[in-house]
Each structure stands twice: as structure tokens, then as C-alpha cells.
Design an enzyme around this catalytic site. Structure first.
Site, PDB file in Angstrom:
ATOM      1  N   HIS A 197       2.236   4.366  -5.266  1.00 32.79           N
ATOM      2  CA  HIS A 197       2.855   5.406  -6.095  1.00 32.79           C
ATOM      3  C   HIS A 197       2.914   4.885  -7.532  1.00 32.79           C
ATOM      4  O   HIS A 197       2.449   3.769  -7.817  1.00 32.79           O
ATOM      5  CB  HIS A 197       4.228   5.773  -5.537  1.00 32.79           C
ATOM      6  CG  HIS A 197       5.123   4.589  -5.282  1.00 32.79           C
ATOM      7  ND1 HIS A 197       5.588   3.775  -6.291  1.00 32.79           N
ATOM      8  CD2 HIS A 197       5.594   4.052  -4.127  1.00 32.79           C
ATOM      9  CE1 HIS A 197       6.339   2.830  -5.779  1.00 32.79           C
ATOM     10  NE2 HIS A 197       6.347   2.953  -4.460  1.00 32.79           N
ATOM     11  N   GLN A 239      14.242  -9.583  -3.909  1.00 33.99           N
ATOM     12  CA  GLN A 239      12.907 -10.164  -3.708  1.00 33.99           C
ATOM     13  C   GLN A 239      12.418 -10.838  -5.002  1.00 33.99           C
ATOM     14  O   GLN A 239      11.890 -11.957  -4.968  1.00 33.99           O
ATOM     15  CB  GLN A 239      11.935  -9.054  -3.292  1.00 33.99           C
ATOM     16  CG  GLN A 239      10.477  -9.447  -3.303  1.00 33.99           C
ATOM     17  CD  GLN A 239       9.606  -8.358  -2.719  1.00 33.99           C
ATOM     18  OE1 GLN A 239       9.534  -8.236  -1.511  1.00 33.99           O
ATOM     19  NE2 GLN A 239       8.953  -7.574  -3.544  1.00 33.99           N
ATOM     20  N   GLY A 283       0.796  -1.225   0.000  1.00 36.33           N
ATOM     21  CA  GLY A 283       0.000   0.000   0.000  1.00 36.33           C
ATOM     22  C   GLY A 283       0.826   1.271   0.000  1.00 36.33           C
ATOM     23  O   GLY A 283       2.018   1.263  -0.252  1.00 36.33           O
ATOM     24  N   TYR A 284       0.146   2.396   0.258  1.00 35.46           N
ATOM     25  CA  TYR A 284       0.707   3.743   0.114  1.00 35.46           C
ATOM     26  C   TYR A 284       1.268   3.841  -1.307  1.00 35.46           C
ATOM     27  O   TYR A 284       2.464   4.065  -1.533  1.00 35.46           O
ATOM     28  CB  TYR A 284       1.757   4.054   1.191  1.00 35.46           C
ATOM     29  CG  TYR A 284       1.779   5.531   1.519  1.00 35.46           C
ATOM     30  CD1 TYR A 284       0.776   6.096   2.289  1.00 35.46           C
ATOM     31  CD2 TYR A 284       2.768   6.365   1.020  1.00 35.46           C
ATOM     32  CE1 TYR A 284       0.758   7.452   2.564  1.00 35.46           C
ATOM     33  CE2 TYR A 284       2.762   7.728   1.276  1.00 35.46           C
ATOM     34  CZ  TYR A 284       1.747   8.257   2.056  1.00 35.46           C
ATOM     35  OH  TYR A 284       1.735   9.596   2.325  1.00 35.46           O
ATOM     36  N   SER A 343       7.307   3.809  -0.985  1.00 34.91           N
ATOM     37  CA  SER A 343       6.371   4.295   0.034  1.00 34.91           C
ATOM     38  C   SER A 343       7.143   4.920   1.182  1.00 34.91           C
ATOM     39  O   SER A 343       6.694   5.884   1.804  1.00 34.91           O
ATOM     40  CB  SER A 343       5.510   3.142   0.558  1.00 34.91           C
ATOM     41  OG  SER A 343       4.949   2.437  -0.524  1.00 34.91           O
ATOM     42  N   ARG A 344       8.327   4.378   1.462  1.00 29.77           N
ATOM     43  CA  ARG A 344       9.132   4.869   2.600  1.00 29.77           C
ATOM     44  C   ARG A 344       9.685   6.275   2.366  1.00 29.77           C
ATOM     45  O   ARG A 344      10.105   6.921   3.327  1.00 29.77           O
ATOM     46  CB  ARG A 344      10.275   3.908   2.903  1.00 29.77           C
ATOM     47  CG  ARG A 344       9.802   2.607   3.535  1.00 29.77           C
ATOM     48  CD  ARG A 344      10.975   1.765   4.005  1.00 29.77           C
ATOM     49  NE  ARG A 344      10.551   0.670   4.866  1.00 29.77           N
ATOM     50  CZ  ARG A 344      10.343  -0.572   4.449  1.00 29.77           C
ATOM     51  NH1 ARG A 344      10.524  -0.891   3.182  1.00 29.77           N
ATOM     52  NH2 ARG A 344       9.944  -1.502   5.299  1.00 29.77           N
ATOM     53  N   GLY A 354       5.230   3.657  -9.217  1.00 29.72           N
ATOM     54  CA  GLY A 354       5.927   2.368  -9.367  1.00 29.72           C
ATOM     55  C   GLY A 354       4.925   1.227  -9.278  1.00 29.72           C
ATOM     56  O   GLY A 354       4.898   0.321 -10.126  1.00 29.72           O
ATOM     57  N   HIS A 355       4.070   1.265  -8.250  1.00 32.27           N
ATOM     58  CA  HIS A 355       3.036   0.225  -8.114  1.00 32.27           C
ATOM     59  C   HIS A 355       2.122   0.225  -9.341  1.00 32.27           C
ATOM     60  O   HIS A 355       1.762  -0.829  -9.865  1.00 32.27           O
ATOM     61  CB  HIS A 355       2.179   0.488  -6.866  1.00 32.27           C
ATOM     62  CG  HIS A 355       2.923   0.420  -5.562  1.00 32.27           C
ATOM     63  ND1 HIS A 355       3.116   1.524  -4.764  1.00 32.27           N
ATOM     64  CD2 HIS A 355       3.504  -0.607  -4.912  1.00 32.27           C
ATOM     65  CE1 HIS A 355       3.776   1.175  -3.668  1.00 32.27           C
ATOM     66  NE2 HIS A 355       4.030  -0.115  -3.737  1.00 32.27           N
TER      67      HIS A 355
END
Ligand code: AMP
Length: 274
Positions: free
Chosen positions: A25, A144, A22-23, A177-178, A27-28
Site C-alpha cells: 500500500h 519494531q 507484501g500486499y 495490509s491487514r 505506506g510501503h
């Protein structure tokens, strides 16, 4: 979730999944675009997975804004937003784990020893819930992506795993998100990550091959930034993620750097002929 997916599958529809915390942007949203090209239906999951955070990490400070996320996904034409609760995912008595042993050892795995086990366990559960034909992950989290490809191959998941390029802000900072947790000064300082990677790319373009020299260029650039505290800078084989001594014929340059309590990662694949 499973009965929706069963229904779609019985209608011959290809299901694509984008797992997120979530949160959202751009990129997502670029991963959603990949799904839309490769599947008939798009599911996005939002789940801030406690299992992949270490005891002293930022689980409680992870940014959240569900109403904004929902609006963005609606606008992007996503079919399903899958929002499991921590208790649905990990009910009392939960005690199983999925672990990929080798590619998770170095890089982020060294400073976050339980992180990838948390990721592979939750992604397995998301795959079993959503039953996708294809799932898309960002190259920003390169380790990942490699880990999930390995898991899907090793455990015979009948799911195509796709990577998508890193989406960046105008000044080169990888979207994350960070980034929302950075102070204005930290945000300005954080451009040094992209600049360090760009410096290394330029050196390789000018003929540099040696890992020592390339890592030195990156560390020197980062050392100029008082607010940056290096977690790691590594040059590895892009498939095994084992350290390499030269770019031959390609290598993954990856780094993690703290700005205050916020840990950012970035990477680039260096090629002999780039
Ligand atoms: P997160 O919500 O940070 O767990 O990320 C969810 C998915 O989005 C993961 O597959 C990430 O690799 C991907 N992602 C996050 N940031 C970016 C970015 N800047 N560009 C491309 N993909 C990204």
C-alpha cells in the site's frame, strides 16, 4: 541477491532496502521514496515470515497479491524485488536466532512473545542477503523500529536504520495490509483507533500530562466501539519503551486492538509542546 549487491557495491552504488511482507500500500511505497532519496539502488523484499507469527495467529490468512505488488514496484522504479522462499530462509536444520531482550518485552511483545525474535532473525538474514547501506522501516510498527535500531547498534551492523512516518487513509486509519481482512462494519469501526489517539493529542495540547488520564481518554473512546477488543494501550518512553507516568517531555502512546480476528496497531508520539 548477494552477487548483485557485491557488483553494485564495487561500482560505488549505495543500496537501500525496504523489507515488507507484501500486499503493498502507499505506506510501503512511502518507504521506497525515502530509499530513493538516500540511496542509488532500491531493493524491496517480500517475505511473509513464518517465524514472526505465533501458533494461533494469522499466517494462513495474511493477504497476498504478488502480481499487483510486482506492478506497483515496477511503477515505483524499484531495482530489485527480492522474494526468498520459506525454504531458502529456513532450510532443514535451521536453528539460530537473533533476539533483542528489553525493548521487546512490553507492548506487542507481551501478547506476541515470540514475534520480535522472528523479526530480528529475518531482518538479520535480509541484511546479510541484500547488504544494504540503508534500510527503512515504518513508524507504524514503532516497537519494531526501536528494536531494529537497537539490534543494529548492539551487533555493529554497518547499516543506517531510518524511520518513516505513518501513512494513513483519508479517515485516519493507519494503512496496513491487514485492513483488507476487515469486514465493512469492522473497517468503519476501526477509525476509533485514530480518533482515540487524536483525542489524547488534544488533551495533551490542553495541558494534560498524566498517563492515567491520557490512557483513560483512549480506553473510553475505544470502549464506545462494540467491535473493538483492546489488546493493550500503553504510554511509554519513546526510547526505552518502559511505561511512564506522565508526558515529560514526550511519550509514545501505542495501542493494539482486535476487530474480530484482525489485530491492528497504531501509535503517536505525544510532546509537551505540540
Ligand atoms: P509489513 O509489510 O506490514 O511488514 O510492513 C513493511 C514495512 O512497512 C514496515 O517497516 C512497516 O512499519 C511499514 N509500514 C506498514 N504500514 C505502514 C504505514 N501505514 N505507514 C508507514 N509505514 C508502514
Amino acid at each position: 541477491m548477494q552477487s548483485w549487491s557485491d557488483r553494485m557495491r564495487s561500482l560505488g552504488q549505495r543500496i537501500g532496502l525496504v523489507p515488507t511482507m507484501g500486499y503493498l500500500h502507499e505506506g510501503h511505497l512511502s518507504l521506497v521514496e525515502v530509499v530513493r532519496r538516500r540511496a542509488d539502488r532500491c531493493v524491496v523484499s517480500i517475505f511473509v515470515n513464518p517465524l514472526q507469527f505465533g501458533a494461533n495467529e494469522d499466517l494462513d490468512h495474511y493477504p497476498r497479491d504478488l502480481s499487483r505488488d510486482t506492478a506497483l514496484l515496477r511503477e515505483a522504479g524499484v531495482d530489485v524485488l527480492y522474494l526468498p522462499s520459506p525454504l531458502t530462509m529456513y532450510p532443514q536444520g535451521f536453528q539460530s536466532e537473533v533476539s533483542v531482550t528489553q525493548v521487546t518485552r512490553g507492548m506487542c511483545g507481551r501478547s506476541r512473545p515470540t514475534h520480535f525474535r522472528g523479526v530480528t532473525t529475518v531482518v538479520t538474514k535480509l541484511f546479510n542477503a541484500v547488504k544494504p547501506h540503508v534500510a527503512v522501516f515504518g513508524e507504524k510498527d514503532f516497537q519494531q523500529l526501536v528494536t531494529i535500531k537497537r539490534m543494529a547498534a548492539d551487533l555493529d551492523f554497518d547499516i543506517e536504520i531510518l524511520g518513516a512516518p505513518i501513512a494513513r487513509e483519508a479517515d485516519g486509519l493507519a494503512m496496513s495490509s491487514r485492513n483488507a481482512n476487515l469486514s465493512p462494519a469492522e473497517r468503519r469501526a476501526a477509525t476509533c483507533l485514530f480518533e482515540a489517539l487524536t483525542g489524547a493529542r488534544a488533551a495533551v495540547r490542553n495541558g494534560e500530562r498524566s498517563a492515567t488520564a491520557i490512557l483513560d481518554i483512549v480506553r473510553t473512546r475505544l470502549a464506545h466501539e462494540a467491535l473493538a477488543r483492546i489488546d493493550y494501550v500503553e504510554l511509554t518512553d519513546p526510547v526505552t519503551l518502559e511505561p511512564v507516568s506522565a508526558v515529560d517531555p514526550s511519550a509514545l502512546l501505542a495501542l493494539a486492538v482486535f476487530f474480530g480476528n484482525t489485530r491492528l496497531i497504531d501509535n503517536t508520539v505525544l510532546k509537551r509542546t505540540q
